[in-house]
Enzyme design. Structure first.
Site, mmCIF file in Angstrom:
data_model
loop_
_atom_site.group_PDB
_atom_site.id
_atom_site.type_symbol
_atom_site.label_atom_id
_atom_site.label_comp_id
_atom_site.label_asym_id
_atom_site.label_seq_id
_atom_site.Cartn_x
_atom_site.Cartn_y
_atom_site.Cartn_z
ATOM 1 N N GLY A 50 -21.473 -22.470 -17.990
ATOM 2 C CA GLY A 50 -20.125 -22.128 -18.196
ATOM 3 C C GLY A 50 -19.720 -20.704 -18.347
ATOM 4 C CD GLU A 51 -17.053 -16.437 -17.399
ATOM 5 O OE1 GLU A 51 -16.983 -17.162 -16.561
ATOM 6 O OE2 GLU A 51 -18.059 -15.432 -17.947
ATOM 7 C CB SER A 52 -22.533 -15.525 -18.903
ATOM 8 O OG SER A 52 -22.370 -15.115 -18.088
ATOM 9 C CB CYS A 82 -24.418 -21.534 -13.170
ATOM 10 S SG CYS A 82 -23.023 -20.860 -12.751
ATOM 11 N NE ARG A 111 -19.698 -12.849 -15.716
ATOM 12 C CZ ARG A 111 -19.121 -12.594 -15.887
ATOM 13 N NH1 ARG A 111 -18.983 -11.448 -15.596
ATOM 14 N NH2 ARG A 111 -17.688 -13.016 -16.148
ATOM 15 C CB ILE A 140 -19.004 -24.085 -10.643
ATOM 16 C CG1 ILE A 140 -18.845 -25.537 -10.073
ATOM 17 C CG2 ILE A 140 -17.677 -23.752 -10.927
ATOM 18 C CD1 ILE A 140 -19.693 -26.382 -10.797
ATOM 19 C CG HIS A 181 -23.487 -26.319 -12.826
ATOM 20 N ND1 HIS A 181 -23.550 -25.935 -13.569
ATOM 21 C CD2 HIS A 181 -22.856 -25.508 -12.120
ATOM 22 C CE1 HIS A 181 -22.994 -24.598 -13.533
ATOM 23 N NE2 HIS A 181 -22.413 -24.161 -12.661
ATOM 24 C CD GLU A 183 -25.950 -28.272 -15.356
ATOM 25 O OE1 GLU A 183 -26.778 -28.285 -14.892
ATOM 26 O OE2 GLU A 183 -25.376 -27.462 -15.235
#
Ligand code: GLN
Length: 201
Positions: A50-52, A82, A111, A140, A181, A183
């Site tokens: 996602g977005e850390s 990720c 990052r 991604i 990812h 998943e």
């Protein structure tokens, strides 16, 4: 440990559903974790992609950051993909100012490491301890592991292209992290590897 461990998915932000589906497919019982009491109830935790920066802010706002740190340092198995890898890292390069992490993994993670031209790509990555050939890794805006301390085992590196040799999968005892990812693919082997880590504990 039962054969069907309860594995939380940190559900503040990111690709939560995809991890839930994978974990279920591996014979685990996935539960969403948004509160400290939910965290208390799980045997292990997945931190999704996602977005850390957002995830970290929400973890602070939901009073989860300290409970997460406590459980991880007490030996709860955790897997981060990720943004989840960034969340597990002890140190970040190119984070935002004051970006918090859960930590536990003795690595420096960079990052958005692959740069703008290669924000998203796929590559075959050979993972140590994972039979059946390389995984098709989906990256991604992914981080990589810039450097890893002695307790860390490198499981996988980029095998070709400009980022050749960059570390993209690591394990430190019961902490597992990938830059990519799994998943988002149909290949369950990385999740199976994690669920087996939890079972063997
Ligand atoms: N770039 C994102 C971050 O900094 C990670 C991207 C991802 O999880 N796909 O958190």
């Amino acid at each position: 440990m039962t054969d069907r461990p309860t594995i939380g998915v940190l559900a503040l932000q990111g690709d939560v559903r995809e991890h839930v589906r994978m974990l279920r497919g591996c014979g685990a019982d996935p539960v969403l974790v948004r509160r400290p009491a939910e965290l208390d109830s799980v045997d292990a935790l997945v931190i999704p992609g996602g977005e850390s920066t957002t995830m970290a802010k929400l973890a602070v706002a939901f009073d989860l950051i300290e409970p997460l740190r406590k459980r991880v340092s007490a030996g709860m198995p955790a897997y981060g993909s990720c943004a989840g890898m960034i969340m597990l890292a002890d140190r970040i390069v190119d984070g935002v100012a004051g970006q918090q992490t859960v930590g536990g993994l003795d690595v420096v993670v960079r990052r958005n490491a692959f740069g703008r031209q290669v924000e998203s790509f796929e590559a075959d990555v050979e993972l140590a301890g994972l039979p059946g050939g390389p995984v098709r890794a989906v990256f991604i805006r992914a981080p990589w592991v810039e450097s890893a301390g002695t307790p860390v085992t490198v499981l996988g590196r980029v095998g070709s292209g400009p980022a050749l040799g960059r570390i993209v999968a690591v394990r430190q005892q019961l902490l597992l992290a990938t830059s990519f990812h799994p998943e988002l693919t149909g290949d369950r082997r990385v999740h199976e590897y994690f669920v087996n880590m939890v079972r063997e504990r």
